[in-house]
Motif scaffolding. Structure first.
Motif, PDB file in Angstrom:
ATOM      1  N   VAL A  50       0.850  -1.198   0.000  1.00  9.88           N
ATOM      2  CA  VAL A  50       0.000   0.000   0.000  1.00  9.88           C
ATOM      3  C   VAL A  50       0.881   1.241   0.000  1.00  9.88           C
ATOM      4  O   VAL A  50       1.709   1.424   0.890  1.00  9.88           O
ATOM      5  CB  VAL A  50      -0.929   0.030   1.228  1.00  9.88           C
ATOM      6  CG1 VAL A  50      -1.879   1.222   1.131  1.00  9.88           C
ATOM      7  CG2 VAL A  50      -1.713  -1.261   1.349  1.00  9.88           C
ATOM      8  N   GLY A  51       0.688   2.108  -0.969  1.00  9.37           N
ATOM      9  CA  GLY A  51       1.499   3.311  -1.096  1.00  9.37           C
ATOM     10  C   GLY A  51       0.774   4.565  -0.659  1.00  9.37           C
ATOM     11  O   GLY A  51      -0.401   4.770  -0.985  1.00  9.37           O
ATOM     12  N   TYR A  75       2.157  -4.109   3.396  1.00  8.27           N
ATOM     13  CA  TYR A  75       3.420  -3.377   3.377  1.00  8.27           C
ATOM     14  C   TYR A  75       3.140  -1.901   3.128  1.00  8.27           C
ATOM     15  O   TYR A  75       2.473  -1.548   2.161  1.00  8.27           O
ATOM     16  CB  TYR A  75       4.337  -3.900   2.264  1.00  8.27           C
ATOM     17  CG  TYR A  75       4.578  -5.392   2.320  1.00  8.27           C
ATOM     18  CD1 TYR A  75       5.706  -5.909   2.935  1.00  8.27           C
ATOM     19  CD2 TYR A  75       3.663  -6.270   1.750  1.00  8.27           C
ATOM     20  CE1 TYR A  75       5.928  -7.281   2.981  1.00  8.27           C
ATOM     21  CE2 TYR A  75       3.875  -7.637   1.793  1.00  8.27           C
ATOM     22  CZ  TYR A  75       5.007  -8.144   2.407  1.00  8.27           C
ATOM     23  OH  TYR A  75       5.225  -9.501   2.448  1.00  8.27           O
ATOM     24  N   ASN A  76       3.652  -1.023   3.966  1.00 11.17           N
ATOM     25  CA  ASN A  76       3.472   0.416   3.801  1.00 11.17           C
ATOM     26  C   ASN A  76       4.638   0.975   2.993  1.00 11.17           C
ATOM     27  O   ASN A  76       5.805   0.794   3.363  1.00 11.17           O
ATOM     28  CB  ASN A  76       3.382   1.083   5.168  1.00 11.17           C
ATOM     29  CG  ASN A  76       2.118   0.664   5.910  1.00 11.17           C
ATOM     30  OD1 ASN A  76       1.077   1.277   5.775  1.00 11.17           O
ATOM     31  ND2 ASN A  76       2.201  -0.413   6.692  1.00 11.17           N
ATOM     32  N   VAL A  77       4.332   1.646   1.890  1.00  7.19           N
ATOM     33  CA  VAL A  77       5.328   2.079   0.907  1.00  7.19           C
ATOM     34  C   VAL A  77       5.301   3.592   0.783  1.00  7.19           C
ATOM     35  O   VAL A  77       4.225   4.187   0.656  1.00  7.19           O
ATOM     36  CB  VAL A  77       5.040   1.445  -0.479  1.00  7.19           C
ATOM     37  CG1 VAL A  77       6.078   1.880  -1.501  1.00  7.19           C
ATOM     38  CG2 VAL A  77       4.983  -0.078  -0.373  1.00  7.19           C
ATOM     39  N   ASN A  78       6.468   4.232   0.817  1.00  8.62           N
ATOM     40  CA  ASN A  78       6.574   5.681   0.614  1.00  8.62           C
ATOM     41  C   ASN A  78       7.808   5.955  -0.235  1.00  8.62           C
ATOM     42  O   ASN A  78       8.925   5.731   0.203  1.00  8.62           O
ATOM     43  CB  ASN A  78       6.686   6.405   1.963  1.00  8.62           C
ATOM     44  CG  ASN A  78       6.718   7.922   1.820  1.00  8.62           C
ATOM     45  OD1 ASN A  78       7.032   8.460   0.757  1.00  8.62           O
ATOM     46  ND2 ASN A  78       6.424   8.617   2.900  1.00  8.62           N
ATOM     47  N   THR A  86       5.852   2.150  -7.141  1.00 10.25           N
ATOM     48  CA  THR A  86       6.698   1.311  -6.290  1.00 10.25           C
ATOM     49  C   THR A  86       5.872   0.188  -5.673  1.00 10.25           C
ATOM     50  O   THR A  86       6.317  -0.970  -5.622  1.00 10.25           O
ATOM     51  CB  THR A  86       7.366   2.156  -5.203  1.00 10.25           C
ATOM     52  OG1 THR A  86       8.139   3.196  -5.804  1.00 10.25           O
ATOM     53  CG2 THR A  86       8.291   1.306  -4.346  1.00 10.25           C
ATOM     54  N   ALA A  87       4.669   0.495  -5.208  1.00 12.15           N
ATOM     55  CA  ALA A  87       3.780  -0.549  -4.688  1.00 12.15           C
ATOM     56  C   ALA A  87       3.440  -1.557  -5.775  1.00 12.15           C
ATOM     57  O   ALA A  87       3.414  -2.773  -5.528  1.00 12.15           O
ATOM     58  CB  ALA A  87       2.507   0.087  -4.121  1.00 12.15           C
TER      59      ALA A  87
END
Length: 396
Positions: A50-51, A75-78, A86-87
């Protein structure tokens, strides 16, 4: 193992505070649409990247809990403006690596009104992740009071104009094209067409960029279901499947900073390297592309990306957009969604929304904005500070 997109969904992108909703409401809407599009249930999903950029840690879990409480990894995406892609890349890697057969990639953002600051970490440029990039700009152009992202891209535009003779009208042609395209996109934040003259006459944000050449802050979410070839065969999803034929992510190298140029500092070398990797991996080139969604956070970045993707030679992008080669009836249709400039730019959702748009075109489901006969598509998503993700999609 090959990876395929079999379902996509997104919310309408809207000006912040337009709707009384929370970020989990956005994700419920986009995620439910993606699952329905794929014809699968959430309990078939094995992993969920998850972005987002502006919410607290584990906001990804809170958001996807609206879809189900199955206990799968989230998964936390930044990755700044490249967060969504990216996610999506993580989802593809999970599938291609053989660890999962069904992954849901999600991106969302709930933003504040007004201009975006220098990074999602705040405006303290001494400690900002993009301080080095803004240092390049300040050394060559100074630092003014206008929004910092508009400054660095505006200064890149000035360099392009000085170096190659690019004109304000050519920059404005990007904005006019993308606003014209968005008139047919029900998901777009703005749906009003403008002429080149109207784009030029709009309020200046940072010379030479006017308001109608700059992406807005936005609220919204997007989601994509990424599955393995065996999942496609097992569930009879061949008619829905779009292959992720190649994908690459690059980050800054010395080339971003050595020249002292804002063109390099905003990521042109990253974009070029990612595109070259994708072309090499797929055995395909820009000549076979039908439709492209690229990161036009500002009009100049669309021109820089034409060159990075190999649509034209260095310095030739102003003439390319002026020629009509990047719109309907031309060689490629670039940003049929309206792009970031007109569709909107909720940072975490942008990269997945690009994939959704291209999936619709490759399936022939894009309605009034459909690119006729589209079989091969390219997405380009970039985040300052830095990440560039290029994704090649195709339909057999």
């Amino acid at each position: 193992m090959k990876a395929y997109i079999v379902g996509v969904g997104m919310t309408k992108f809207e000006k912040p505070e337009t709707r009384d909703w929370q970020y989990w409401d956005m994700v419920r809407e986009a995620g439910t649409a993606a699952l329905a599009d794929a014809g699968i249930r959430y309990d078939q999903v094995e992993q969920v990247p998850v972005g987002y950029c502006f919410q607290a840690s584990t906001a990804g879990q809170r958001a996807v809990y609206e879809l189900g409480l199955t206990g799968v990894p989230v998964y936390n995406v930044n990755n700044n403006c490249a967060t969504g892609s990216t996610a999506l890349m993580l989802a593809r890697q999970f599938v291609e690596g053989g660890g999962s057969d069904c992954v849901l990639a999600v991106g969302f953002e709930k933003m504040a009104r007004g201009a975006l600051g220098g990074s999602s970490g705040g405006d303290d440029f001494a400690t900002s992740p993009v301080a080095r990039h803004y240092g390049i700009m300040a050394a060559g152009h100074g630092f003014e009071m206008s929004p910092p992202t508009a400054q660095i891209f505006g200064n890149a535009a000035r360099e392009h104009m000085e170096r190659y003779g690019t004109t304000p009208a050519q920059l404005a042609a990007v904005g006019a094209k993308n606003h014209r395209h968005s008139a047919h996109n029900p998901y777009a934040q703005f749906q009003d067409p403008y002429t080149v003259e109207e784009v030029l006459a709009a309020r200046t944000v940072h010379r030479p960029l006017t308001k109608l050449q700059c992406s807005p802050t936005s609220d919204g979410a997007a989601a994509a279901v990424v599955v393995s070839e065996r999942f496609v065969e097992r569930h009879g999803l061949g008619e829905r499947a779009v292959e992720i034929a190649a994908q690459a992510m690059t980050t800054d190298t010395g080339a971003s900073f050595a020249s002292g140029s804002c063109i390099d500092a905003v990521g042109a070398p990253m974009s070029k390297a990612a595109a070259e990797q994708v072309y090499a991996a797929s055995g395909l080139g820009p000549d076979v592309l039908d439709v492209i969604e690229l990161h036009d956070c500002f009009s100049v970045n669309e021109l820089l990306t034409y060159e990075a993707l190999g649509l034209c030679g260095e310095g030739e992008s102003g003439k390319l957009v002026e020629s009509g080669a990047t719109t309907y009836g031309g060689r490629w249709v670039v940003n049929p969604s309206g792009g970031l400039i007109s569709k909107g730019h909720p940072l975490g959702a942008t990269g997945i929304a690009q994939a959704a748009e291209l999936t619709w075109h490759l399936r022939g489901e894009a309605g009034a904005r459909q690119v006729p006969g589209a079989r091969t598509a390219l997405a380009h998503n970039i985040g300052l500070g830095g990440a560039a993700v290029v994704t090649l999609l195709r339909r057999g």
